[in-house]
Design a protein around this motif. Structure first.
Motif, short mmCIF file in Angstrom:
data_model
loop_
_atom_site.label_atom_id
_atom_site.label_comp_id
_atom_site.label_asym_id
_atom_site.label_seq_id
_atom_site.Cartn_x
_atom_site.Cartn_y
_atom_site.Cartn_z
N PHE A 39 49.80 29.52 42.02
CA PHE A 39 48.61 30.37 42.00
C PHE A 39 47.34 29.52 41.93
N ASP A 40 46.23 30.11 42.32
CA ASP A 40 44.93 29.46 42.31
C ASP A 40 44.43 29.37 40.87
N HIS A 52 46.10 38.91 41.81
CA HIS A 52 45.95 37.66 42.54
C HIS A 52 47.28 37.27 43.17
N VAL A 92 52.63 38.60 43.37
CA VAL A 92 51.28 38.96 42.94
C VAL A 92 51.31 39.17 41.43
N LYS A 151 41.06 30.89 39.71
CA LYS A 151 41.07 32.32 39.36
C LYS A 151 41.70 32.53 37.99
N CYS A 152 42.74 31.73 37.71
CA CYS A 152 43.44 31.87 36.42
C CYS A 152 42.51 31.54 35.24
N CYS A 211 40.51 34.66 34.42
CA CYS A 211 41.25 35.92 34.48
C CYS A 211 41.27 36.62 33.11
N HIS A 217 47.47 43.20 49.65
CA HIS A 217 47.72 42.13 50.62
C HIS A 217 48.64 42.62 51.73
N GLU A 242 47.07 47.48 45.20
CA GLU A 242 47.84 46.32 44.77
C GLU A 242 49.28 46.65 44.39
#
Length: 483
Positions: free
Chosen positions: A383-384, A360, A355, A387-388, A391, A249, A280
């Motif tokens: 956090f979204d 993420h 992150v 996505k979790c 994951c 990012h 990352e």
């Protein structure tokens, strides 16, 4: 087989170099600056000394790669140019009448001779030693930062990669002759990767038959790029886009897919250390390694200059224990005194967010607690959860059915009183002014040496590209200071 000693060039035409390669030519000055025999010595045990046909000198092969980085060209183009550019032939220690190598030899040299070598540290240490020997490095400070390189194949499918390469080639041809559209083969209509390979090969054959069009520089460059992709990286295309590349990012709203190069540089703008990681990885975690590598290279490190990413608690403690002044501004989100699961969440200073270990990034943050009471305040990162839910690391991190996933950081700046005082000093403010230099160095690597995009697939290839690019910029900097 490689000869046990380098041979002298016996040619009646060698004097031509004195006539057409000027004294101030960059390649002539590099040849005069550095003795490349260290490359021969490092690679000697990777060749057979008494069996097989004679191999091309490893020094010449390495110089081809250096030329490729300095002038930011493909394998095919650097070999092609060495046919007629006398400064190239002079640099490569060739007689004017000597034949050049096959461009495919460079691929083999990278894969067979340079593989598993610590090329990055070796080349940096060599240039730093030259800079110290010539009295160029006098400062006792290093400036640290990280720059990103996009993966060569991004997150496209193999077929999409070839389609993109062929589209750019066709576009460059149309700019020269729009009627060529009628001669090109029909585009593929299937999703079969092999069909796209066949199409690209037929496209190349049609263009190469057009002697005039194929010699236009803008066409030739795209043509060679597509040919090199088919010849050099066909295995990678068939396997995957790039397994080593990771999502990183740059800001809270923008990201990249690729790698990070973490750099340390002296105030004289000589790169003294580098580590290359996937995209990352956090910048601050590489500080200790960069300091140690710089010291090994010959630097006397008394100051480290960086941005807020390097002001985390562990770095402050390491700097203090080694009597190094850390010139990096404190950030409450980075330099807090206490937080849970430090090994699972890392701070991204560009985005201003944490992150998770899955890569993420938090989508927003909010301050909690009483205002102006630092010990009771927290930064909450959200956090979204979509996505979790899917994951691989959700066990112990996300509870099924939860409506949100947050990570809380207690702000305890009192534990950084000494660093906060130092941050207000005149010395800190003056040293901070040196940080802009490394931004310019990052720009030079990207825009003059093709370092914005990986030239091959995988972390090993990125390290090799980084080693040669940094070697090139360090040599150019040394020559500029001497000049």
């Amino acid at each position: 087989m490689i000869q046990q000693q380098q041979t002298m060039i016996l040619s009646p035409y060698m004097d031509i170099y004195d006539l057409i390669v000027p004294k101030d030519n960059l390649l002539r000055k590099i040849n005069e600056l550095i003795d490349f025999s260290f490359i021969y010595n490092e690679l000697l045990d990777r060749y057979c000394l008494n069996n097989g046909r004679n191999a091309i000198s490893p020094i010449r092969m390495f110089k081809y790669l250096l030329l490729k980085s300095i002038f930011d060209v493909s394998d095919i183009d650097v070999v092609e140019r060495s046919k007629y550019d006398m400064s190239f032939k002079y640099f490569l220690d060739m007689a004017p009448e000597d034949a050049v190598i096959e461009s495919s030899s460079l691929t083999k040299f990278r894969k067979l001779r340079l593989k598993d070598m610590n090329l990055l540290d070796m080349l940096i240490n060599k240039t730093v030693a030259i800079a110290i020997e010539k009295g160029i490095i006098k400062s006792k400070s290093i400036i640290v930062d990280a720059t990103h390189s996009k993966a060569r194949y991004n997150q496209k499918s193999p077929k999409e990669i070839l389609m993109d390469r062929s589209r750019k080639l066709r576009k460059s041809v149309y700019e020269v002759d729009g009627t060529m559209k009628d001669k090109f083969p029909c585009k593929t209509t299937t999703d079969v990767f092999g069909d796209e390979i066949d199409y690209c090969q037929r496209l190349i054959e049609v263009i190469e038959k057009e002697d005039i069009i194929s010699e236009y520089p803008k066409v030739k460059e795209k043509l060679n790029f597509l040919k090199e992709t088919l010849a050099d990286d066909i295995e990678h295309l068939k396997i995957s886009e790039d397994k080593d590349a990771k999502l990183g990012h740059k800001t809270a709203d923008s990201s990249f897919f690729g790698y990070k190069t973490h750099l340390a540089m002296s105030e004289e703008r000589i790169i003294t250390a580098a580590t290359i990681t996937t995209g990352e990885k956090a910048d601050g975690k590489q500080l200790e390694t960069l300091i140690k590598k710089s010291i090994t290279a010959g630097m006397n490190v008394e100051n480290v200059i960086g941005d807020a990413a390097y002001s985390e608690k562990g770095n402050i403690e390491y700097a203090n224990s080694h009597e190094i002044k850390l010139v990096a501004k404190l950030s409450p989100s980075v330099s807090q005194g206490f937080r849970k699961k430090e090994d699972e969440f890392e701070y991204n200073k560009d985005a201003g967010m944490y992150v998770c270990k899955a890569g993420h990034i938090a989508i927003r943050k909010a301050r909690g607690g009483k205002k102006r009471v630092s010990t009771s305040q927290t930064d909450n990162y959200f956090f979204d959860i979509e996505k979790c839910k899917h994951c691989h690391y959700k066990d112990g991190c996300y509870k099924d059915g939860a409506k949100s996933k947050t990570y809380c950081v207690s702000i305890k700046s009192d534990e950084h009183t000494e660093q906060a005082k130092f941050q207000k000093s005149y010395y800190f403010k003056e040293k901070s002014k040196e940080r802009y230099k490394i931004e310019a160095k990052n720009s030079e690597l990207k825009h003059r040496h093709g370092y914005d995009v990986a030239s091959s697939s995988g972390l090993v290839g990125m390290e090799m590209q980084g080693a040669i690019a940094i070697f090139a910029v360090n040599l150019k900097r040394i020559l500029k200071i001497i000049g």
